[in-house]
Design a protein around this motif. Sequence first.
Motif, PDB file in Angstrom:
ATOM      1  N   THR A   1       0.838  -1.206   0.000  1.00  0.00           N
ATOM      2  CA  THR A   1       0.000   0.000   0.000  1.00  0.00           C
ATOM      3  C   THR A   1       0.865   1.246   0.000  1.00  0.00           C
ATOM      4  O   THR A   1       0.615   2.200  -0.748  1.00  0.00           O
ATOM      5  CB  THR A   1      -0.924   0.014   1.239  1.00  0.00           C
ATOM      6  N   VAL A   2       1.903   1.230   0.836  1.00  0.00           N
ATOM      7  CA  VAL A   2       2.832   2.360   0.892  1.00  0.00           C
ATOM      8  C   VAL A   2       3.512   2.559  -0.459  1.00  0.00           C
ATOM      9  O   VAL A   2       3.621   3.692  -0.957  1.00  0.00           O
ATOM     10  CB  VAL A   2       3.886   2.154   2.003  1.00  0.00           C
ATOM     11  N   THR A   3       3.946   1.482  -1.078  1.00  0.00           N
ATOM     12  CA  THR A   3       4.612   1.566  -2.387  1.00  0.00           C
ATOM     13  C   THR A   3       3.689   2.156  -3.441  1.00  0.00           C
ATOM     14  O   THR A   3       4.088   3.018  -4.239  1.00  0.00           O
ATOM     15  CB  THR A   3       5.093   0.172  -2.832  1.00  0.00           C
ATOM     16  N   ASN A   4       2.427   1.728  -3.450  1.00  0.00           N
ATOM     17  CA  ASN A   4       1.458   2.257  -4.425  1.00  0.00           C
ATOM     18  C   ASN A   4       1.233   3.759  -4.223  1.00  0.00           C
ATOM     19  O   ASN A   4       1.126   4.519  -5.190  1.00  0.00           O
ATOM     20  CB  ASN A   4       0.127   1.512  -4.303  1.00  0.00           C
ATOM     21  N   ILE A   5       1.147   4.157  -2.950  1.00  0.00           N
ATOM     22  CA  ILE A   5       0.958   5.578  -2.644  1.00  0.00           C
ATOM     23  C   ILE A   5       2.170   6.390  -3.103  1.00  0.00           C
ATOM     24  O   ILE A   5       2.032   7.451  -3.725  1.00  0.00           O
ATOM     25  CB  ILE A   5       0.706   5.780  -1.138  1.00  0.00           C
ATOM     26  N   ILE A   6       3.370   5.886  -2.804  1.00  0.00           N
ATOM     27  CA  ILE A   6       4.589   6.596  -3.193  1.00  0.00           C
ATOM     28  C   ILE A   6       4.693   6.700  -4.713  1.00  0.00           C
ATOM     29  O   ILE A   6       5.086   7.742  -5.254  1.00  0.00           O
ATOM     30  CB  ILE A   6       5.836   5.902  -2.617  1.00  0.00           C
ATOM     31  N   ASN A   7       4.336   5.641  -5.417  1.00  0.00           N
ATOM     32  CA  ASN A   7       4.374   5.684  -6.882  1.00  0.00           C
ATOM     33  C   ASN A   7       3.432   6.759  -7.418  1.00  0.00           C
ATOM     34  O   ASN A   7       3.751   7.451  -8.396  1.00  0.00           O
ATOM     35  CB  ASN A   7       4.020   4.315  -7.469  1.00  0.00           C
ATOM     36  N   ASP A   8       2.270   6.889  -6.775  1.00  0.00           N
ATOM     37  CA  ASP A   8       1.330   7.944  -7.160  1.00  0.00           C
ATOM     38  C   ASP A   8       1.952   9.321  -6.918  1.00  0.00           C
ATOM     39  O   ASP A   8       1.851  10.214  -7.766  1.00  0.00           O
ATOM     40  CB  ASP A   8       0.039   7.792  -6.358  1.00  0.00           C
ATOM     41  N   PHE A   9       2.620   9.486  -5.768  1.00  0.00           N
ATOM     42  CA  PHE A   9       3.275  10.757  -5.459  1.00  0.00           C
ATOM     43  C   PHE A   9       4.382  11.077  -6.467  1.00  0.00           C
ATOM     44  O   PHE A   9       4.554  12.231  -6.877  1.00  0.00           O
ATOM     45  CB  PHE A   9       3.878  10.718  -4.052  1.00  0.00           C
ATOM     46  N   LEU A  10       5.140  10.049  -6.849  1.00  0.00           N
ATOM     47  CA  LEU A  10       6.215  10.250  -7.821  1.00  0.00           C
ATOM     48  C   LEU A  10       5.651  10.677  -9.174  1.00  0.00           C
ATOM     49  O   LEU A  10       6.201  11.559  -9.842  1.00  0.00           O
ATOM     50  CB  LEU A  10       7.047   8.971  -7.973  1.00  0.00           C
ATOM     51  N   ASP A  11       4.530  10.052  -9.568  1.00  0.00           N
ATOM     52  CA  ASP A  11       3.880  10.431 -10.833  1.00  0.00           C
ATOM     53  C   ASP A  11       3.394  11.876 -10.799  1.00  0.00           C
ATOM     54  O   ASP A  11       3.465  12.599 -11.793  1.00  0.00           O
ATOM     55  CB  ASP A  11       2.697   9.499 -11.126  1.00  0.00           C
ATOM     56  N   ARG A  12       2.889  12.305  -9.631  1.00  0.00           N
ATOM     57  CA  ARG A  12       2.384  13.674  -9.478  1.00  0.00           C
ATOM     58  C   ARG A  12       3.514  14.675  -9.229  1.00  0.00           C
ATOM     59  O   ARG A  12       3.280  15.876  -9.146  1.00  0.00           O
ATOM     60  CB  ARG A  12       1.418  13.756  -8.282  1.00  0.00           C
ATOM     61  N   LYS A  13       4.736  14.157  -9.055  1.00  0.00           N
ATOM     62  CA  LYS A  13       5.904  14.988  -8.739  1.00  0.00           C
ATOM     63  C   LYS A  13       5.731  15.744  -7.414  1.00  0.00           C
ATOM     64  O   LYS A  13       6.145  16.898  -7.266  1.00  0.00           O
ATOM     65  CB  LYS A  13       6.205  15.962  -9.878  1.00  0.00           C
ATOM     66  N   LEU A  14       5.122  15.052  -6.455  1.00  0.00           N
ATOM     67  CA  LEU A  14       5.000  15.604  -5.112  1.00  0.00           C
ATOM     68  C   LEU A  14       6.218  15.264  -4.259  1.00  0.00           C
ATOM     69  O   LEU A  14       6.528  15.979  -3.295  1.00  0.00           O
ATOM     70  CB  LEU A  14       3.735  15.067  -4.424  1.00  0.00           C
ATOM     71  N   VAL A  15       6.878  14.155  -4.572  1.00  0.00           N
ATOM     72  CA  VAL A  15       8.077  13.731  -3.855  1.00  0.00           C
ATOM     73  C   VAL A  15       9.134  13.319  -4.870  1.00  0.00           C
ATOM     74  O   VAL A  15       8.844  13.145  -6.057  1.00  0.00           O
ATOM     75  CB  VAL A  15       7.785  12.555  -2.892  1.00  0.00           C
ATOM     76  N   TYR A  16      10.353  13.160  -4.385  1.00  0.00           N
ATOM     77  CA  TYR A  16      11.416  12.637  -5.250  1.00  0.00           C
ATOM     78  C   TYR A  16      12.319  11.715  -4.430  1.00  0.00           C
ATOM     79  O   TYR A  16      12.369  11.804  -3.204  1.00  0.00           O
ATOM     80  CB  TYR A  16      12.222  13.770  -5.891  1.00  0.00           C
ATOM     81  N   GLU A  17      12.978  10.821  -5.126  1.00  0.00           N
ATOM     82  CA  GLU A  17      13.883   9.880  -4.476  1.00  0.00           C
ATOM     83  C   GLU A  17      15.266  10.509  -4.377  1.00  0.00           C
ATOM     84  O   GLU A  17      15.750  11.132  -5.322  1.00  0.00           O
ATOM     85  CB  GLU A  17      13.954   8.575  -5.269  1.00  0.00           C
ATOM     86  N   THR A  18      15.880  10.326  -3.209  1.00  0.00           N
ATOM     87  CA  THR A  18      17.188  10.934  -3.006  1.00  0.00           C
ATOM     88  C   THR A  18      18.091   9.999  -2.222  1.00  0.00           C
ATOM     89  O   THR A  18      17.865   9.735  -1.043  1.00  0.00           O
ATOM     90  CB  THR A  18      17.063  12.278  -2.261  1.00  0.00           C
ATOM     91  N   GLY A  19      19.089   9.488  -2.888  1.00  0.00           N
ATOM     92  CA  GLY A  19      20.083   8.667  -2.207  1.00  0.00           C
ATOM     93  C   GLY A  19      19.578   7.322  -1.734  1.00  0.00           C
ATOM     94  O   GLY A  19      18.421   6.965  -1.910  1.00  0.00           O
TER      95      GLY A  19
END
Length: 393
Positions: free
Chosen positions: A44-62
């Motif tokens: 569930t967390v992964t699906n939510i994060i993927n949605d955030f990444l698509d919306r460019k609300l978050v980004y991956e860092t390190g």
Amino acid sequence: MQKKGENVQTAAQQNKKLILEIIKKHGGISRKEMANSTGLNPSTVTNIINDFLDRKLVYETGTIINGQPGRNSVSLKIEPNAASCVVVAVGVEKTKIGKGFFDNSVEILAEYDTDGDFDKFMKNTASHAMEYFKDEKSVFSFSIPGLTDRAHKKIYNAPHLGWKNASVPESLKKFPRFEKSTVYIANEAKLSLKAEMVENELIKNKSNGIYLFLSEGIGGAVLIDGKLYLGTDSTAGEIGHISINADGPICSCGRRGCLETYVGIDILTYQCEKNGIKLNGKDTQDKFIDMLEKYQNGNKKCMDIFGNMIDHLTTALSNLINTLNPEFIIFGGMGKHLPSSFMNELKEKIMLTVLFPTAENLIMEKSNMDLYESRMKGATILAMEGYISETFG
């Protein structure tokens, strides 16, 4: 009655808001850490994060090196440019305008005199907004030194400026570019406490407290059970208008003996200069800093004035402590500059006057944010909360 599908959708939206809040609060957190802290299924967390990444609300860092078998974790942070707003911190003498970002950071762009004529002030503010926000979505968040009506975006009363029943949206409508702007408005002390709850490690996990905003007036805000207490009309927390002397000086609010008539920085600097002490500075805030330096250097008259200030604060705060039993009291605004000797003497006197054991575990500290930083950050947080609610319901 809500249907099952609606309940599921509501829960999903709430989960998204929860995860986003955690990332905003703990930048650099991993998916696994979020699953552990929320109890949500890792998928569930992964699906939510993927949605955030698509919306460019978050980004991956390190990469977080976990030192355990299996893959290392990728950390996540808020994307600052996912949303922005025009932040206006209104002061009694000066106003600052800046750009607030989705990660709650603020870029200050300009400073200008605060005009006592509300219409002229808004025209000046709109002019600066047009200059610096040519391509930005018009979302405004105002910090006001006075009583505000959040729901109707109206200033009930800003006594030091003489503004009463002033509608910010109606004023902005006079400028075609901003006639459909989204507007947020709140009292400066309440916004500052909101910023403290995000930034101040001492109170991040506290549920009950008092915030004192020291400037030309005395603002206040109260935290109860982890929530900012607004009261029926969003005006709760006006600590500066606690009367400590029924026969005292007339306050800008019309009553007598309010706390701010004794400890507002304009009152203190006036008393100092009346006693023949020259204070250096271009405005009241600079003069107050100079006065503090003289106090710390042992100037007898300044020491007497600050000694009286401690007595007046002891009277007001002791009553609040006995009533609310807070975990903390934070001094913000110009309170950031109060020396440790002042704070220590104040707490010692308070401990002698409050009921035992009401203040035994009380945290009394100065803010790390200055007069404008806390207000502008708080106003940004308010606007971004609005953006998140609109996005996720």
